[in-house]
Design an enzyme around this catalytic site. Structure first.
Site, mmCIF file in Angstrom:
data_model
loop_
_atom_site.group_PDB
_atom_site.id
_atom_site.type_symbol
_atom_site.label_atom_id
_atom_site.label_comp_id
_atom_site.label_asym_id
_atom_site.label_seq_id
_atom_site.Cartn_x
_atom_site.Cartn_y
_atom_site.Cartn_z
ATOM 1 N N LYS A 10 0.173 -50.198 0.860
ATOM 2 C CA LYS A 10 0.667 -49.034 0.120
ATOM 3 C C LYS A 10 1.691 -49.466 -0.909
ATOM 4 C CE LYS A 10 5.028 -48.660 1.944
ATOM 5 N NZ LYS A 10 6.286 -48.751 1.176
ATOM 6 N N GLY A 95 7.003 -58.063 5.552
ATOM 7 C CA GLY A 95 8.334 -57.871 4.997
ATOM 8 C C GLY A 95 8.343 -57.771 3.491
ATOM 9 N N GLY A 100 2.408 -53.225 5.667
ATOM 10 C CA GLY A 100 1.374 -53.877 6.460
ATOM 11 C C GLY A 100 1.384 -53.510 7.928
ATOM 12 N N SER A 103 0.576 -49.790 8.412
ATOM 13 C CA SER A 103 -0.836 -49.528 8.154
ATOM 14 C C SER A 103 -1.701 -49.995 9.308
ATOM 15 C CB SER A 103 -1.274 -50.213 6.857
ATOM 16 O OG SER A 103 -2.608 -49.881 6.526
ATOM 17 N N ASP A 135 6.820 -44.928 8.061
ATOM 18 C CA ASP A 135 5.669 -44.964 7.154
ATOM 19 C C ASP A 135 4.345 -44.667 7.847
ATOM 20 O OD1 ASP A 135 7.356 -45.656 5.102
ATOM 21 O OD2 ASP A 135 6.754 -47.758 5.009
#
Length: 281
Positions: A10, A95, A100, A103, A135
């Site tokens: 993202k 990081g 990552g 997701s 997230d």
């Protein structure tokens, strides 16, 4: 039963910090978009209740892996008796502000919801996801979104499927360091979603960027290098999330690849297209 699942990266097209709650969490406004670049997961349902990762992920112990934590959280919430064996092929830098781990966790929830035949609504999965990271609900929701609150209040929004050049300097930016920094702007005036325009993104910014550029010269250098070749970009180069990755958006694949080719071969990065929804919706 086995499923191959894609976990997209993202970008935060902008990120404004508009306040701070009494519990220390920061209130924000942002737009999250997906990329057609990401990690790959292979998930196999097992008759036993054991959930395990079948491969090593450098720097991520199995019990700390958000994939395993997500699977166990869904198993506990649902009471399902089956387990899963999960292989994770990392492509998204860790990081880097590209989401990552979040997701991967969201894709695990979406995949096991089907494989375990739970058929729970996304809203239920988002609640589980929020316990794993701010997230994760975005990735579970599966739509490009205007984010508010701590990132969990999501409103689907239309954004062009631009092409992006993403550069990740070889440094790790700890998110807590950025949000705890005394120089962080925490009072950007909020605005209404009806006033947002993707064509006006040059007027928005990433409030975390000044703190990161000052503390991490590698990010400052990467941003300067990308800015130099991003003359045809839609709104210039900027940082995503709390870094370390920086990006620039382009109207066409040709413009994006031309810009990327002008970067030093020592630069770590990629070209990707924006997606308007998660591939597994």
């Amino acid at each position: 039963m086995t499923m191959m699942a894609f976990a997209p990266a993202k970008l935060n097209l902008f990120l404004h910090v508009i306040g701070r709650r009494a519990d220390g969490y920061h209130l924000m406004q942002s737009v999250f978009t997906f990329l057609d670049y990401g990690d790959s997961l292979q998930i196999m349902v097992t008759p036993s209740s054991v959930i395990r990762r079948t491969n090593d992920v450098p720097g991520v112990p199995e019990d700390a892996d958000l994939v395993i934590r997500a699977a166990r959280a869904l198993q506990m919430a649902s009471g399902v008796s089956r387990g899963a064996e999960i292989a994770v092929q990392k492509k998204i830098p860790m990081g880097a502000g590209l989401g990552g781990g979040s997701s991967d966790a969201a894709t695990t929830l979406l995949a096991l919801n089907r494989l375990w035949q739970l058929d729970w609504p996304n809203q239920t999965l988002q609640k589980i996801g929020l316990s794993l990271g701010a997230d994760v609900p975005f990735f579970v929701g599966g739509r490009v979104a205007f984010a508010e609150g701590v990132g969990e209040v999501l409103t689907p929004i239309a954004v062009p499927t631009w092409w992006y050049v993403v550069v990740t300097p070889k440094t790790h930016v700890p998110t807590p360091f950025v949000f705890q920094h005394p120089d962080l702007t925490r009072s950007t005036p909020p605005f209404k979603i009806v006033d947002f325009s993707a064509t006006g993104l040059a007027n928005y910014k990433n409030d975390l960027q000044p703190v990161v550029l000052k503390a991490f010269p590698e990010v400052a250098t990467a941003l300067a290098m990308l800015s130099e070749v991003a003359k045809k970009s839609v709104f210039g180069a900027r940082m995503t999330g709390s870094g370390a990755s920086v990006f620039a958006a382009f109207e066409s694949e040709r413009d994006a690849r031309e810009a990327y080719q002008q970067l030093s071969p020592k630069i770590t990065g990629f070209v990707a297209r924006g997606l308007d929804k998660h591939p597994h919706l």
